[in-house]
Write an enzyme that holds these catalytic residues in place. Structure first.
Site, mmCIF file in Angstrom:
data_model
loop_
_atom_site.group_PDB
_atom_site.id
_atom_site.type_symbol
_atom_site.label_atom_id
_atom_site.label_comp_id
_atom_site.label_asym_id
_atom_site.label_seq_id
_atom_site.Cartn_x
_atom_site.Cartn_y
_atom_site.Cartn_z
ATOM 1 N N GLN A 12 0.825 -1.214 0.000
ATOM 2 C CA GLN A 12 0.000 0.000 0.000
ATOM 3 C C GLN A 12 0.863 1.270 0.000
ATOM 4 O OE1 GLN A 12 -2.241 0.998 3.544
ATOM 5 N NE2 GLN A 12 -3.734 2.204 2.406
ATOM 6 N N TYR A 139 0.983 -8.373 15.223
ATOM 7 C CA TYR A 139 1.474 -7.208 14.473
ATOM 8 C C TYR A 139 1.927 -6.112 15.448
ATOM 9 C CZ TYR A 139 0.985 -3.093 11.343
ATOM 10 O OH TYR A 139 1.177 -1.940 10.624
HETATM 11 C C1 AKB Z 1 -3.642 -2.073 10.098
HETATM 12 O O1 AKB Z 1 -4.840 -1.789 10.184
HETATM 13 O O2 AKB Z 1 -3.174 -3.154 10.438
HETATM 14 C C2 AKB Z 1 -2.700 -0.999 9.598
HETATM 15 C C3 AKB Z 1 -2.111 -0.211 10.725
HETATM 16 C C4 AKB Z 1 -2.960 0.704 11.499
HETATM 17 O O3 AKB Z 1 -0.949 -0.322 10.978
HETATM 18 N N1 AKB Z 1 -3.366 -0.141 8.675
#
Ligand code: AKB
Length: 313
Positions: A12, A139
Protein backbone atom coordinates in the site's frame (compact mmCIF):
# COMPACT_ATOMS: atom_id res chain seq x y z
CA UNK A 1 24.02 11.06 -3.40
CA UNK A 2 20.77 9.28 -2.53
CA UNK A 3 20.64 5.70 -3.80
CA UNK A 4 17.48 4.31 -2.29
CA UNK A 5 16.22 0.79 -1.71
CA UNK A 6 12.54 0.21 -0.93
CA UNK A 7 11.42 -3.14 0.47
CA UNK A 8 7.71 -3.91 0.25
CA UNK A 9 7.79 -1.56 -2.73
CA UNK A 10 4.48 -2.79 -4.16
CA UNK A 11 2.43 -2.76 -0.96
CA UNK A 12 0.00 0.00 0.00
CA UNK A 13 2.61 2.59 1.02
CA UNK A 14 5.43 1.44 -1.27
CA UNK A 15 3.23 1.78 -4.37
CA UNK A 16 2.95 5.52 -3.70
CA UNK A 17 6.25 6.21 -1.96
CA UNK A 18 8.34 4.74 -4.80
CA UNK A 19 6.99 7.15 -7.48
CA UNK A 20 7.44 10.09 -5.05
CA UNK A 21 11.07 9.07 -4.42
CA UNK A 22 11.65 8.55 -8.15
CA UNK A 23 10.27 12.04 -8.83
CA UNK A 24 12.54 13.63 -6.25
CA UNK A 25 15.77 11.65 -6.71
CA UNK A 26 15.44 10.25 -10.25
CA UNK A 27 14.21 6.89 -11.51
CA UNK A 28 17.79 5.55 -11.65
CA UNK A 29 18.28 6.17 -7.93
CA UNK A 30 15.40 4.09 -6.58
CA UNK A 31 15.50 0.29 -6.42
CA UNK A 32 12.16 -1.39 -5.74
CA UNK A 33 12.26 -4.81 -4.11
CA UNK A 34 9.35 -7.12 -4.70
CA UNK A 35 8.48 -10.72 -5.44
CA UNK A 36 5.16 -12.02 -6.82
CA UNK A 37 3.27 -8.73 -6.63
CA UNK A 38 5.31 -6.66 -9.12
CA UNK A 39 2.84 -4.85 -11.44
CA UNK A 40 3.47 -5.39 -15.16
CA UNK A 41 3.43 -1.65 -15.87
CA UNK A 42 6.00 -0.71 -13.18
CA UNK A 43 8.59 1.70 -14.51
CA UNK A 44 11.92 1.77 -12.73
CA UNK A 45 14.58 -0.49 -11.29
CA UNK A 46 13.17 -3.61 -9.77
CA UNK A 47 14.90 -6.55 -8.05
CA UNK A 48 13.29 -9.76 -6.84
CA UNK A 49 14.03 -10.83 -3.26
CA UNK A 50 12.25 -12.15 -0.20
CA UNK A 51 12.88 -10.18 2.98
CA UNK A 52 14.52 -13.22 4.61
CA UNK A 53 17.18 -13.42 1.88
CA UNK A 54 19.88 -11.36 3.58
CA UNK A 55 22.66 -12.33 1.14
CA UNK A 56 20.57 -11.32 -1.86
CA UNK A 57 19.67 -8.00 -0.21
CA UNK A 58 23.34 -7.37 0.60
CA UNK A 59 24.32 -8.03 -3.04
CA UNK A 60 21.64 -5.54 -4.18
CA UNK A 61 22.90 -2.92 -1.70
CA UNK A 62 26.43 -3.32 -3.11
CA UNK A 63 25.31 -3.43 -6.75
CA UNK A 64 23.50 -0.09 -6.54
CA UNK A 65 25.70 1.59 -3.87
CA UNK A 66 22.60 1.97 -1.69
CA UNK A 67 22.81 4.55 1.12
CA UNK A 68 19.13 4.77 2.18
CA UNK A 69 16.54 2.08 2.85
CA UNK A 70 12.80 2.42 3.29
CA UNK A 71 11.99 -0.91 4.89
CA UNK A 72 8.25 -1.31 4.40
CA UNK A 73 7.73 -5.08 4.27
CA UNK A 74 5.20 -6.11 6.90
CA UNK A 75 2.21 -8.34 7.51
CA UNK A 76 -0.58 -6.13 8.90
CA UNK A 77 -2.80 -6.56 11.96
CA UNK A 78 -5.70 -8.68 10.66
CA UNK A 79 -3.63 -10.90 8.37
CA UNK A 80 -1.06 -11.18 11.14
CA UNK A 81 -3.56 -12.97 13.37
CA UNK A 82 -4.01 -15.71 10.77
CA UNK A 83 -0.37 -16.79 11.10
CA UNK A 84 1.32 -15.11 14.09
CA UNK A 85 4.59 -17.06 13.68
CA UNK A 86 4.97 -15.98 10.08
CA UNK A 87 4.17 -12.41 11.12
CA UNK A 88 6.97 -12.44 13.69
CA UNK A 89 9.34 -14.00 11.16
CA UNK A 90 8.61 -11.47 8.40
CA UNK A 91 8.22 -8.35 10.55
CA UNK A 92 11.04 -8.91 13.04
CA UNK A 93 13.36 -11.16 11.01
CA UNK A 94 13.27 -8.72 8.10
CA UNK A 95 13.92 -5.71 10.31
CA UNK A 96 16.92 -7.39 11.99
CA UNK A 97 18.46 -8.20 8.59
CA UNK A 98 18.03 -4.60 7.41
CA UNK A 99 19.45 -3.16 10.66
CA UNK A 100 22.56 -5.37 10.47
CA UNK A 101 23.08 -4.31 6.85
CA UNK A 102 22.61 -0.68 7.97
CA UNK A 103 25.46 -1.08 10.47
CA UNK A 104 27.71 -2.71 7.85
CA UNK A 105 27.02 -0.24 5.01
CA UNK A 106 26.24 2.89 7.03
CA UNK A 107 22.69 3.12 5.69
CA UNK A 108 20.02 5.61 6.68
CA UNK A 109 16.83 3.63 7.36
CA UNK A 110 13.10 4.39 7.52
CA UNK A 111 10.96 1.78 9.27
CA UNK A 112 7.25 2.21 9.96
CA UNK A 113 5.68 1.53 13.32
CA UNK A 114 1.92 1.91 13.75
CA UNK A 115 -0.90 2.80 16.13
CA UNK A 116 -1.00 -1.01 16.54
CA UNK A 117 1.91 -0.59 19.00
CA UNK A 118 -0.74 0.66 21.45
CA UNK A 119 -3.20 -1.60 23.26
CA UNK A 120 -6.25 -1.62 25.50
CA UNK A 121 -4.31 -0.22 28.48
CA UNK A 122 -3.14 2.83 26.51
CA UNK A 123 -5.10 6.10 27.00
CA UNK A 124 -7.36 6.10 23.93
CA UNK A 125 -7.95 9.81 23.43
CA UNK A 126 -5.09 12.10 22.44
CA UNK A 127 -2.67 9.23 23.08
CA UNK A 128 0.65 10.73 24.21
CA UNK A 129 4.03 10.08 22.59
CA UNK A 130 5.33 8.27 25.67
CA UNK A 131 2.73 5.91 27.07
CA UNK A 132 1.81 2.30 27.82
CA UNK A 133 2.62 -0.09 24.94
CA UNK A 134 0.79 -3.37 25.59
CA UNK A 135 -0.69 -4.46 22.23
CA UNK A 136 -2.83 -7.58 21.88
CA UNK A 137 -2.06 -8.47 18.23
CA UNK A 138 1.12 -10.12 16.91
CA UNK A 139 1.47 -7.21 14.47
CA UNK A 140 1.42 -4.83 17.45
CA UNK A 141 3.92 -6.98 19.33
CA UNK A 142 6.31 -6.76 16.36
CA UNK A 143 5.84 -2.98 16.27
CA UNK A 144 6.74 -2.57 19.96
CA UNK A 145 9.68 -4.98 19.66
CA UNK A 146 10.74 -3.21 16.46
CA UNK A 147 10.61 0.21 18.12
CA UNK A 148 12.87 -1.03 20.90
CA UNK A 149 15.20 -2.67 18.39
CA UNK A 150 15.60 0.43 16.23
CA UNK A 151 16.24 2.59 19.31
CA UNK A 152 18.86 0.05 20.41
CA UNK A 153 20.64 0.09 17.01
CA UNK A 154 20.60 3.88 17.09
CA UNK A 155 22.16 4.01 20.57
CA UNK A 156 24.56 1.09 20.26
CA UNK A 157 25.71 1.42 16.64
CA UNK A 158 24.73 4.99 15.74
CA UNK A 159 22.40 3.88 12.92
CA UNK A 160 20.40 6.83 11.52
CA UNK A 161 17.01 5.17 11.66
CA UNK A 162 13.77 7.12 11.63
CA UNK A 163 10.25 5.94 12.26
CA UNK A 164 6.63 7.01 12.63
CA UNK A 165 3.61 5.29 14.11
CA UNK A 166 1.30 5.43 11.09
CA UNK A 167 -2.43 5.68 11.70
CA UNK A 168 -4.76 3.92 9.21
CA UNK A 169 -3.66 5.05 5.76
CA UNK A 170 -6.40 5.77 3.21
CA UNK A 171 -5.41 5.42 -0.43
CA UNK A 172 -6.77 4.32 -3.80
CA UNK A 173 -3.86 2.81 -5.78
CA UNK A 174 -3.77 -0.63 -4.17
CA UNK A 175 -6.86 -2.54 -3.03
CA UNK A 176 -7.31 -2.97 0.75
CA UNK A 177 -5.54 -6.02 2.19
CA UNK A 178 -4.83 -7.37 5.65
CA UNK A 179 -5.34 -4.34 7.91
CA UNK A 180 -7.97 -3.49 10.52
CA UNK A 181 -8.29 0.07 9.23
CA UNK A 182 -9.00 -1.32 5.73
CA UNK A 183 -12.76 -0.66 6.07
CA UNK A 184 -11.96 3.02 5.48
CA UNK A 185 -10.55 2.07 2.05
CA UNK A 186 -12.90 -0.82 1.21
CA UNK A 187 -15.95 1.43 1.68
CA UNK A 188 -14.76 3.50 -1.31
CA UNK A 189 -13.93 0.44 -3.45
CA UNK A 190 -17.24 -1.34 -2.78
CA UNK A 191 -19.22 1.90 -2.71
CA UNK A 192 -18.14 2.79 -6.23
CA UNK A 193 -18.24 -0.72 -7.67
CA UNK A 194 -21.36 -2.14 -5.95
CA UNK A 195 -23.18 0.85 -4.42
CA UNK A 196 -23.11 -0.86 -1.02
CA UNK A 197 -20.64 -1.85 1.68
CA UNK A 198 -20.83 -4.23 4.63
CA UNK A 199 -18.55 -2.74 7.27
CA UNK A 200 -16.69 -5.11 9.63
CA UNK A 201 -16.67 -2.66 12.56
CA UNK A 202 -19.48 -0.88 14.43
CA UNK A 203 -20.68 2.53 13.15
CA UNK A 204 -19.31 4.29 16.27
CA UNK A 205 -15.77 2.90 15.80
CA UNK A 206 -13.34 5.81 15.86
CA UNK A 207 -9.75 5.40 14.67
CA UNK A 208 -6.96 7.80 13.66
CA UNK A 209 -6.53 7.94 9.86
CA UNK A 210 -4.47 9.79 7.27
CA UNK A 211 -4.62 10.27 3.51
CA UNK A 212 -1.73 8.69 1.64
CA UNK A 213 -0.30 11.95 0.23
CA UNK A 214 0.18 13.25 3.78
CA UNK A 215 1.79 9.96 4.82
CA UNK A 216 4.24 9.97 1.90
CA UNK A 217 5.16 13.63 2.34
CA UNK A 218 5.57 13.24 6.11
CA UNK A 219 7.77 10.17 5.66
CA UNK A 220 10.07 11.96 3.22
CA UNK A 221 10.17 15.08 5.41
CA UNK A 222 11.20 13.04 8.45
CA UNK A 223 14.01 11.42 6.45
CA UNK A 224 15.29 14.88 5.47
CA UNK A 225 14.93 16.43 8.94
CA UNK A 226 17.97 17.78 10.76
CA UNK A 227 19.13 14.82 12.91
CA UNK A 228 20.07 17.13 15.78
CA UNK A 229 16.38 18.11 16.10
CA UNK A 230 15.11 14.54 16.47
CA UNK A 231 14.36 13.63 20.08
CA UNK A 232 12.48 10.35 19.48
CA UNK A 233 14.46 7.28 18.45
CA UNK A 234 11.73 4.70 18.93
CA UNK A 235 8.93 6.03 16.69
CA UNK A 236 7.07 9.35 16.36
CA UNK A 237 3.33 9.58 16.94
CA UNK A 238 1.81 10.87 13.70
CA UNK A 239 -1.78 12.04 13.31
CA UNK A 240 -4.10 13.69 10.84
CA UNK A 241 -7.84 12.99 11.12
CA UNK A 242 -10.06 10.86 13.36
CA UNK A 243 -13.65 9.92 12.53
CA UNK A 244 -16.20 7.19 13.16
CA UNK A 245 -17.09 4.65 10.46
CA UNK A 246 -20.53 6.27 10.32
CA UNK A 247 -19.09 9.77 9.84
CA UNK A 248 -17.06 8.46 6.90
CA UNK A 249 -20.15 6.82 5.38
CA UNK A 250 -22.08 10.12 5.76
CA UNK A 251 -19.28 12.11 4.12
CA UNK A 252 -19.15 9.67 1.17
CA UNK A 253 -22.93 9.81 0.83
CA UNK A 254 -22.77 13.57 0.25
CA UNK A 255 -21.25 12.72 -3.13
CA UNK A 256 -22.24 9.13 -3.83
CA UNK A 257 -25.15 6.88 -2.86
CA UNK A 258 -23.63 4.02 -0.84
CA UNK A 259 -25.78 1.74 1.29
CA UNK A 260 -23.61 0.93 4.33
CA UNK A 261 -24.51 -1.90 6.72
CA UNK A 262 -22.52 -2.96 9.77
CA UNK A 263 -21.52 -6.52 10.67
CA UNK A 264 -18.68 -6.38 13.24
CA UNK A 265 -16.36 -9.41 13.22
CA UNK A 266 -12.94 -10.18 14.74
CA UNK A 267 -11.62 -6.81 13.47
CA UNK A 268 -13.77 -5.05 16.09
CA UNK A 269 -11.72 -6.24 19.07
CA UNK A 270 -8.53 -5.05 17.36
CA UNK A 271 -10.06 -1.66 16.54
CA UNK A 272 -11.33 -1.32 20.13
CA UNK A 273 -7.81 -1.91 21.46
CA UNK A 274 -6.36 1.04 19.49
CA UNK A 275 -6.47 4.78 20.20
CA UNK A 276 -9.22 7.01 18.84
CA UNK A 277 -6.95 10.03 18.44
CA UNK A 278 -3.23 10.69 18.70
CA UNK A 279 -1.18 13.50 20.20
CA UNK A 280 1.57 14.09 17.64
CA UNK A 281 2.82 17.40 19.06
CA UNK A 282 6.39 16.08 19.38
CA UNK A 283 6.57 15.34 15.62
CA UNK A 284 5.08 18.77 14.90
CA UNK A 285 7.68 20.45 17.14
CA UNK A 286 10.76 18.39 16.20
CA UNK A 287 10.49 18.28 12.40
CA UNK A 288 7.52 20.46 11.50
CA UNK A 289 4.99 17.72 10.70
CA UNK A 290 1.63 19.03 9.52
CA UNK A 291 -1.21 17.27 7.74
CA UNK A 292 -3.16 18.77 4.83
CA UNK A 293 -6.04 16.40 4.16
CA UNK A 294 -9.29 16.83 6.12
CA UNK A 295 -12.12 14.25 6.00
CA UNK A 296 -14.00 16.10 3.18
CA UNK A 297 -10.82 16.72 1.13
CA UNK A 298 -9.69 13.10 1.49
CA UNK A 299 -13.15 11.78 0.57
CA UNK A 300 -13.42 13.95 -2.53
CA UNK A 301 -9.90 12.99 -3.65
CA UNK A 302 -10.57 9.27 -3.16
CA UNK A 303 -13.83 9.37 -5.13
CA UNK A 304 -12.31 11.27 -8.06
CA UNK A 305 -9.27 8.95 -8.22
CA UNK A 306 -11.25 5.72 -7.95
CA UNK A 307 -13.84 6.82 -10.51
CA UNK A 308 -10.95 7.27 -12.92
CA UNK A 309 -9.38 3.94 -11.92
CA UNK A 310 -12.66 2.08 -12.50
CA UNK A 311 -13.42 4.10 -15.67
CA UNK A 312 -16.57 5.56 -14.08
CA UNK A 313 -15.66 9.22 -14.64
C1 AKB B 1 -3.64 -2.07 10.10
O1 AKB B 1 -4.84 -1.79 10.18
O2 AKB B 1 -3.17 -3.15 10.44
C2 AKB B 1 -2.70 -1.00 9.60
C3 AKB B 1 -2.11 -0.21 10.72
C4 AKB B 1 -2.96 0.70 11.50
O3 AKB B 1 -0.95 -0.32 10.98
N1 AKB B 1 -3.37 -0.14 8.67
Amino acid sequence: MNNILVTGAFGQIGSELVPALQKKFGVDHVVAIGHHTIPKDFQGIVEQAEIGEGDKLEAIIKKYSIDTVYHLVSLLSAKGEVDPSLTWQINMGGLKIILDLAVKYNLQVFWPSSIAAFGPTTPRVNTPQQTVLEPTTMYGVTKVAGELLVAYYHKKFGVDIRSVRYPGIISWKTPPGGGTTDYAVAIFYDGLQKGSYECFVRPDTTLPMMYMDDAVRGTMELMEADPSKLTIHTSYNLAAISFTAEELAKEINKQLKVDVTYKPDFHQAIADSWPQSIDDSVARKDWGWNHEYTLPKMTETMIIALKKKFSLA
